[in-house]
Design a protein around this motif. Structure first.
Motif, PDB file in Angstrom:
ATOM      1  N   MET A  44       0.891  -1.370  -0.079  1.00  0.00           N
ATOM      2  CA  MET A  44      -0.096   0.115  -0.147  1.00  0.00           C
ATOM      3  C   MET A  44       0.898   1.227  -0.030  1.00  0.00           C
ATOM      4  O   MET A  44       0.328   2.158  -0.692  1.00  0.00           O
ATOM      5  CB  MET A  44      -0.905   0.099   1.224  1.00  0.00           C
ATOM      6  CG  MET A  44      -1.744  -1.078   1.471  1.00  0.00           C
ATOM      7  SD  MET A  44      -2.837  -1.103   2.955  1.00  0.00           S
ATOM      8  CE  MET A  44      -3.811   0.308   2.783  1.00  0.00           C
ATOM      9  N   THR A  45       1.779   1.288   0.548  1.00  0.00           N
ATOM     10  CA  THR A  45       2.687   2.432   0.814  1.00  0.00           C
ATOM     11  C   THR A  45       3.498   2.893  -0.469  1.00  0.00           C
ATOM     12  O   THR A  45       4.053   4.008  -0.597  1.00  0.00           O
ATOM     13  CB  THR A  45       3.957   2.214   1.791  1.00  0.00           C
ATOM     14  OG1 THR A  45       4.499   0.792   1.385  1.00  0.00           O
ATOM     15  CG2 THR A  45       3.337   2.092   3.353  1.00  0.00           C
ATOM     16  N   LEU A  46       3.515   1.913  -1.570  1.00  0.00           N
ATOM     17  CA  LEU A  46       4.019   2.381  -2.893  1.00  0.00           C
ATOM     18  C   LEU A  46       2.923   2.212  -3.977  1.00  0.00           C
ATOM     19  O   LEU A  46       3.403   2.649  -5.120  1.00  0.00           O
ATOM     20  CB  LEU A  46       5.141   1.289  -3.019  1.00  0.00           C
ATOM     21  CG  LEU A  46       6.358   1.363  -2.264  1.00  0.00           C
ATOM     22  CD1 LEU A  46       6.893   0.173  -2.918  1.00  0.00           C
ATOM     23  CD2 LEU A  46       7.180   2.683  -2.134  1.00  0.00           C
ATOM     24  N   ASP A  47       1.692   2.086  -3.770  1.00  0.00           N
ATOM     25  CA  ASP A  47       0.653   1.761  -4.795  1.00  0.00           C
ATOM     26  C   ASP A  47       0.096   3.189  -5.262  1.00  0.00           C
ATOM     27  O   ASP A  47       0.194   4.192  -4.599  1.00  0.00           O
ATOM     28  CB  ASP A  47      -0.156   0.882  -4.249  1.00  0.00           C
ATOM     29  CG  ASP A  47      -0.810   0.115  -5.589  1.00  0.00           C
ATOM     30  OD1 ASP A  47      -0.592   0.539  -6.620  1.00  0.00           O
ATOM     31  OD2 ASP A  47      -1.599  -1.034  -5.301  1.00  0.00           O
ATOM     32  N   HIS A  48      -1.110   3.238  -5.973  1.00  0.00           N
ATOM     33  CA  HIS A  48      -1.680   4.245  -6.330  1.00  0.00           C
ATOM     34  C   HIS A  48      -2.308   5.261  -5.443  1.00  0.00           C
ATOM     35  O   HIS A  48      -2.269   6.537  -5.635  1.00  0.00           O
ATOM     36  CB  HIS A  48      -2.752   4.037  -7.345  1.00  0.00           C
ATOM     37  CG  HIS A  48      -2.169   3.215  -8.613  1.00  0.00           C
ATOM     38  ND1 HIS A  48      -1.617   3.781  -9.567  1.00  0.00           N
ATOM     39  CD2 HIS A  48      -2.800   2.031  -9.090  1.00  0.00           C
ATOM     40  CE1 HIS A  48      -1.328   2.766 -10.419  1.00  0.00           C
ATOM     41  NE2 HIS A  48      -1.919   1.758 -10.161  1.00  0.00           N
TER      42      HIS A  48
END
Length: 254
Positions: A227-231
């Motif tokens: 989640m920390t790198l997603d859209h």
């Protein structure tokens, strides 16, 4: 086996607030997956510490020699380091297995708050429960596939997973599942609905079973496991910041 060592390094950024934030990465991962969040929180004045868990950031063979006790010792060491540096208030934020380790820490040590992102109670790969037997058949399982490019470019993770470590992760999840009622501090549970690794119902289970008086559950329609790198990472970072500010103001913390 490929791993980028620069990306896998632990990091520490000292802010001006009296609150220290412990960022805990996931299984076979590294602090790289927490780096953007750490930089964001540091810009808001928070001190952030992202340790490298035992057995991670080296080789799968080294990880095979570690287990849940070793990973938690890494968390405890980082917690103690923040205390020794003079931070009276600590918040634990963990992704995936890091979320489970954060919840375990919340059950065993004083924390101002805890935030779990994509923490597993139920996983999509049902073979995890078979790891206790599979480890005698083969030592490693291949990585299931690369993440999308916008995620993969930031990661430093293994291309093989030790089966014995999977067994230990399963044991860790079961332990924390039974101890959720010992979590009584403010908590924010965050979960992406497109998680390919963790069943999203895990978030609801955590939210329902902790004993916290102040708790919040956030869902993200377009977020996968990292989640920390997603859209939706910017929204996730903002929601974390808003939650922290509410806790800090409520308890008059610096």
């Amino acid at each position: 086996m490929k791993i980028t060592y620069k990306k896998s390094n632990p990091f520490f950024h000292e802010g001006y607030r009296s609150v220290g934030i412990l960022l805990i990465h996931g299984f076979t991962g590294s602090p790289a997956e927490m780096r953007l969040l750490g930089e964001y929180l540091y810009q808001q004045g928070y001190t952030v510490s992202a340790p490298l868990l035992a057995g991670h950031g080296t080789t799968p063979e080294e990880m095979a020699k570690t287990n849940k006790e070793d990973w938690f010792k890494s968390v405890l060491q980082a917690y103690d380091d923040l205390k020794e540096k003079g931070y009276p208030h600590i918040v634990a934020i963990g992704l995936s297995m890091g979320g489970i380790l954060s919840l375990k820490l919340a059950a065993e040590r004083p924390l101002a708050a805890v935030i779990s992102l994509a923490a597993p109670i139920y996983v999509r790969d049902k073979r995890m429960a078979w790891a206790r037997w599979l480890k005698y058949v083969k030592a490693f399982k291949a990585k299931s596939g690369e993440k999308p490019p916008h995620i993969e470019e930031h990661l430093a993770s293994y291309d093989r997973t030790p089966i014995a470590a999977v067994e230990s992760l399963h044991q860790l999840i079961q332990e924390v599942k039974q101890r959720l009622e010992q979590v009584r501090i403010p908590i924010q549970v965050m979960q992406g609905k497109r998680d390919e690794t963790v069943e999203p119902r895990s978030a609801q289970y955590i939210f329902d079973h902790v004993a916290s008086d102040f708790k919040k559950l956030n869902w993200y329609e377009n977020s996968s496991h990292i989640m920390t790198l997603d859209h939706e990472k910017e929204q996730i970072f903002a929601d974390i910041y808003d939650f922290l500010e509410r806790i800090m103001n409520k308890n008059s913390l610096g």
